[in-house]
Structures are given as C-alpha cells and as structure tokens.
Design an enzyme around this catalytic site. Structure first.
Site, PDB file in Angstrom:
ATOM      1  N   CYS A  15       0.848  -1.197   0.000  1.00 53.60           N
ATOM      2  CA  CYS A  15       0.000   0.000   0.000  1.00 53.60           C
ATOM      3  C   CYS A  15       0.883   1.246   0.000  1.00 53.60           C
ATOM      4  O   CYS A  15       2.075   1.173   0.300  1.00 53.60           O
ATOM      5  CB  CYS A  15      -0.869  -0.014   1.253  1.00 53.60           C
ATOM      6  SG  CYS A  15       0.129  -0.052   2.745  1.00 53.60           S
TER       7      CYS A  15
ATOM      8  N   HIS B 127       6.519  -6.175   7.281  1.00 53.89           N
ATOM      9  CA  HIS B 127       6.687  -7.608   7.536  1.00 53.89           C
ATOM     10  C   HIS B 127       7.206  -8.266   6.263  1.00 53.89           C
ATOM     11  O   HIS B 127       6.495  -9.028   5.609  1.00 53.89           O
ATOM     12  CB  HIS B 127       5.360  -8.226   7.974  1.00 53.89           C
ATOM     13  CG  HIS B 127       4.784  -7.573   9.189  1.00 53.89           C
ATOM     14  ND1 HIS B 127       5.395  -7.640  10.421  1.00 53.89           N
ATOM     15  CD2 HIS B 127       3.682  -6.830   9.378  1.00 53.89           C
ATOM     16  CE1 HIS B 127       4.670  -6.968  11.311  1.00 53.89           C
ATOM     17  NE2 HIS B 127       3.634  -6.460  10.691  1.00 53.89           N
TER      18      HIS B 127
ATOM     19  N   HIS C  50       2.543   2.004  11.177  1.00 49.39           N
ATOM     20  CA  HIS C  50       1.466   1.602  12.105  1.00 49.39           C
ATOM     21  C   HIS C  50       1.191   2.646  13.185  1.00 49.39           C
ATOM     22  O   HIS C  50       0.164   2.595  13.837  1.00 49.39           O
ATOM     23  CB  HIS C  50       1.874   0.307  12.825  1.00 49.39           C
ATOM     24  CG  HIS C  50       1.903  -0.884  11.936  1.00 49.39           C
ATOM     25  ND1 HIS C  50       3.048  -1.603  11.691  1.00 49.39           N
ATOM     26  CD2 HIS C  50       0.922  -1.484  11.236  1.00 49.39           C
ATOM     27  CE1 HIS C  50       2.753  -2.603  10.876  1.00 49.39           C
ATOM     28  NE2 HIS C  50       1.487  -2.554  10.578  1.00 49.39           N
TER      29      HIS C  50
ATOM     30  N   HIS D  55      -1.963  -6.077  18.572  1.00 48.96           N
ATOM     31  CA  HIS D  55      -1.325  -5.659  17.319  1.00 48.96           C
ATOM     32  C   HIS D  55      -0.785  -4.243  17.510  1.00 48.96           C
ATOM     33  O   HIS D  55      -1.406  -3.414  18.186  1.00 48.96           O
ATOM     34  CB  HIS D  55      -2.338  -5.697  16.168  1.00 48.96           C
ATOM     35  CG  HIS D  55      -1.729  -5.388  14.827  1.00 48.96           C
ATOM     36  ND1 HIS D  55      -1.480  -4.101  14.408  1.00 48.96           N
ATOM     37  CD2 HIS D  55      -1.285  -6.194  13.840  1.00 48.96           C
ATOM     38  CE1 HIS D  55      -0.924  -4.137  13.207  1.00 48.96           C
ATOM     39  NE2 HIS D  55      -0.794  -5.407  12.843  1.00 48.96           N
TER      40      HIS D  55
ATOM     41  N   GLU E 164      -0.611  -1.592  15.708  1.00 51.87           N
ATOM     42  CA  GLU E 164      -1.474  -0.453  15.345  1.00 51.87           C
ATOM     43  C   GLU E 164      -2.540  -0.225  16.430  1.00 51.87           C
ATOM     44  O   GLU E 164      -2.824   0.912  16.810  1.00 51.87           O
ATOM     45  CB  GLU E 164      -2.150  -0.707  13.993  1.00 51.87           C
ATOM     46  CG  GLU E 164      -3.035   0.476  13.575  1.00 51.87           C
ATOM     47  CD  GLU E 164      -3.901   0.185  12.352  1.00 51.87           C
ATOM     48  OE1 GLU E 164      -3.427  -0.487  11.416  1.00 51.87           O
ATOM     49  OE2 GLU E 164      -5.064   0.622  12.345  1.00 51.87           O
TER      50      GLU E 164
ATOM     51  N   CYS F  35      -9.000   1.157   5.936  1.00 47.54           N
ATOM     52  CA  CYS F  35      -8.377   2.035   4.942  1.00 47.54           C
ATOM     53  C   CYS F  35      -8.726   1.580   3.524  1.00 47.54           C
ATOM     54  O   CYS F  35      -9.037   0.404   3.295  1.00 47.54           O
ATOM     55  CB  CYS F  35      -6.874   2.111   5.150  1.00 47.54           C
ATOM     56  SG  CYS F  35      -5.982   0.640   4.657  1.00 47.54           S
TER      57      CYS F  35
ATOM     58  N   SER G  61       2.415 -10.969   8.796  1.00 45.22           N
ATOM     59  CA  SER G  61       1.566  -9.886   8.301  1.00 45.22           C
ATOM     60  C   SER G  61       0.087 -10.187   8.526  1.00 45.22           C
ATOM     61  O   SER G  61      -0.443 -11.182   8.044  1.00 45.22           O
ATOM     62  CB  SER G  61       1.865  -9.683   6.807  1.00 45.22           C
ATOM     63  OG  SER G  61       0.793  -9.056   6.178  1.00 45.22           O
TER      64      SER G  61
ATOM     65  N   ASN H  46      -2.654  -8.558   7.462  1.00 37.75           N
ATOM     66  CA  ASN H  46      -3.567  -8.507   6.313  1.00 37.75           C
ATOM     67  C   ASN H  46      -3.341  -9.674   5.359  1.00 37.75           C
ATOM     68  O   ASN H  46      -4.256 -10.124   4.687  1.00 37.75           O
ATOM     69  CB  ASN H  46      -3.491  -7.146   5.616  1.00 37.75           C
ATOM     70  CG  ASN H  46      -2.193  -6.948   4.898  1.00 37.75           C
ATOM     71  OD1 ASN H  46      -2.025  -7.390   3.777  1.00 37.75           O
ATOM     72  ND2 ASN H  46      -1.226  -6.312   5.554  1.00 37.75           N
TER      73      ASN H  46
ATOM     74  N   SER I 105       2.434  -5.732   2.530  1.00 43.80           N
ATOM     75  CA  SER I 105       3.872  -5.553   2.770  1.00 43.80           C
ATOM     76  C   SER I 105       4.716  -6.216   1.684  1.00 43.80           C
ATOM     77  O   SER I 105       5.930  -6.330   1.824  1.00 43.80           O
ATOM     78  CB  SER I 105       4.227  -6.110   4.150  1.00 43.80           C
ATOM     79  OG  SER I 105       3.681  -7.384   4.327  1.00 43.80           O
TER      80      SER I 105
HETATM   81  S1  SF4 Z   1      -3.508   2.247   6.981  1.00 40.82           S
HETATM   82 FE1  SF4 Z   1      -1.951   0.626   6.957  1.00 40.82          FE
HETATM   83  S2  SF4 Z   1      -2.620  -0.784   5.350  1.00 40.82           S
HETATM   84 FE2  SF4 Z   1      -3.772   1.131   5.076  1.00 40.82          FE
HETATM   85  S3  SF4 Z   1      -2.605   2.364   3.604  1.00 40.82           S
HETATM   86 FE3  SF4 Z   1      -1.920   2.952   5.643  1.00 40.82          FE
HETATM   87  S4  SF4 Z   1      -0.149   1.631   6.104  1.00 40.82           S
HETATM   88 FE4  SF4 Z   1      -1.263   0.722   4.393  1.00 40.82          FE
END
Ligand code: SF4
Length: 284
Positions: free
Chosen positions: A12, A39, A74, A124, A126, A190, A218, A220, A262
């Site tokens: 991303c 990751h 994060h 986690h 985040e 997101c 990771s 996701n 990632s």
């Molecule tokens: S919130 Fe996390 S997964 Fe979404 S764009 Fe930002 S870094 Fe990437």
C-alpha cells in the site's frame, strides 16, 4: 495452468512511503526502526545493509543505543512519543496518514465522552498505538468477545486492516448486546485494504486455489488467506517464488494470485512468472 491476478494487491502507499523515507535517511547508522517497518524479510535485509537497526516489535521499549528512532507506518500513541522524546530520542515519523486519521477519530470520541470500542486484533502494534492515549476503551477481535459494556455512550471504530465482513458482524453484535444505548460508528478500514479484499472476493469466484504472497507475521496477508478458506477455496501462502512447490497445483486449471500490503511488486511478479512456468501437468 491459468493464473489470474487480483485487480488490487501488494504494497500500500502507506508502507511504500515509509520505506522510501527510511531508504533516504542521511544518518542510517545513527537510526533504529522502532518495531517492524514492514513484515517483509527482503526489505528488512536491505535496511540492514544500509546500516539501520531494527528493534523487535515485542521488545522495542528496550533502550536503543541509537539517537534517532523511526516510528513505523502503524503509528504509536502520543504518550509513547512523549516518553521517547523525554529519553532524548529524535523521532522520524512515518505514521500512515490513514492511521493518523483513526487516532484523531478515537481521541475526538473520547473527548466527547464516549467509551471507545476498537474492532481489531488485541496486541497488534497499530491497535496498541490507537488505544495508548485512551482511558476508557475495549478491543474486540471477534463477535464472541462483544459484551454489554457499562457505558451508555459507545463509539465504534476499527483497525485499518479489518476485513469488512468481520467488522459488519462485530458491529451487528455490539448493537444487539448494547441495545438502548447511544452508539456512534465510524468505519475506519483504509481504502487499500478495502480494495484488496474486494479484489480477492471477485477473484475467488473464478479460481480453484489462491496463492497469497506475504510475510508470515503480516496481519492482512493472513486475512486474505482466511478469506479464501472461508469460501472453501484452497489458499497457499508463500513469502517468495522459491517457496512454490509444483505438487501443490496438481489438478488445478485456474489459480488466483494476490499479495499482502507488505509485499514488493517485484516479489509478486517473480511469483507470477514462476506460477506461469510451473510443470503441473495441466496445460496453460
Ligand atoms: S492504513 Fe496501513 S494498510 Fe492502510 S494504507 Fe496505511 S499503512 Fe497501508
């Protein structure tokens, strides 16, 4: 064997921007990354080659000898930032703007007197950053964890990488269990996560198996694998092209390809090319 790529996949913009910033730091030898920047072992070894140190996510509060610390995409709580500044560290902040937005939302709800419910994975990094500035909150990972909380006013937000279907189920349970209370809800998944999940959903309609490229740690990537399995489609998670084994694909005519946020574009391409040329006994 036919290989179909997901319409949206891979790294991303939040992680790409963080890596780009770190790769151009003028003082890499004086800098430690405060947790895992990404990751992805390939990227991490490039960072090590540049002279950067990385503090393990679980033990990052151990005092780092380096004067500069990189805050990862994060994010961390304001409280943690202040503590690091108080120890004399300089901070290079690569927090993703979309994570920052969730922090602002959580703080706003807390200031307005709401009990904040964060849908996300307890522990986690985040989520730790998100709740680090809150005094009244709960973290819920699954519908089974939802309770009737004492507070009369609830605000529900989520970790940015929460699968939309999970968020829907958890929110439905929160509403049911807390019937009669004031409940505010803001979907803070997101856009890149949403696009990747949607692309996989579409792909799963057309394939017999799904290859998911991404790091074992990771979140996701694991969720993409779980999504395929929940639809009864076999998911094969790999970190790189060399992990692919031709035996896995015997009997499949069409497989899908996706990747976690990632994963580097070149890693995805290498996996794609390897899949196209696998000797599986099925004509492509
Ligand atoms: S919130 Fe996390 S997964 Fe979404 S764009 Fe930002 S870094 Fe990437």
């Amino acid at each position: 064997m036919k290989v179909l790529k997901a319409q949206a996949m891979g790294m991303c913009f939040g992680v790409k921007d963080a890596i780009a910033m770190v790769m151009t730091l003028p003082q890499p030898g004086e800098t430690a990354v405060y947790g895992e920047l990404v990751h992805n072992e390939e990227v991490l070894s490039k960072l090590r080659e540049k002279g950067l140190t990385q503090l393990e996510e679980e033990r990052r509060s151990a005092p780092a000898a380096k004067p500069w610390l990189v805050i990862t995409a994060h994010g961390v709580s304001d409280r943690e930032k202040q503590a690091l500044l108080g120890k004399g560290k300089g901070l290079i902040d690569t927090t993703c703007p979309l994570v920052r937005r969730v922090h602002e939302t959580a703080k706003h709800f807390a200031q307005c007197g709401y009990f904040v419910v964060v849908v996300g994975r307890e522990g986690h990094v985040e989520v730790k950053g998100l709740v680090g500035d809150l005094s009244r909150f709960a973290v819920v990972g699954r519908p089974e964890e939802v309770r009737r909380w004492e507070a009369d006013r609830l605000a529900v937000i989520c970790q940015t990488t929460t699968p939309p279907a999970l968020l829907e189920k958890v929110f439905e349970k929160i509403s049911r269990k807390n019937f009669g209370k004031e409940i505010r809800f803001l979907d803070t998944i997101c856009r890149p996560t949403r696009e990747r999940q949607r692309a996989v959903e579409e792909l799963l309609e057309e394939v017999e198996a799904l290859v998911v490229v991404g790091g074992r740690n990771s979140n996701n990537t694991r969720q993409l694998t779980a999504l395929a399995e929940s639809r009864g489609v076999r998911a094969l998670q790999v970190e790189k092209a060399a992990d692919l084994a031709p035996d896995w694909f015997k009997g499949f005519n069409v497989v899908g390809l996706t990747a976690g946020t990632s994963t580097l574009d070149e890693t995805i391409e290498a996996v794609y090319q390897t899949l196209l040329h696998l000797e599986t006994g099925v004509a492509g």
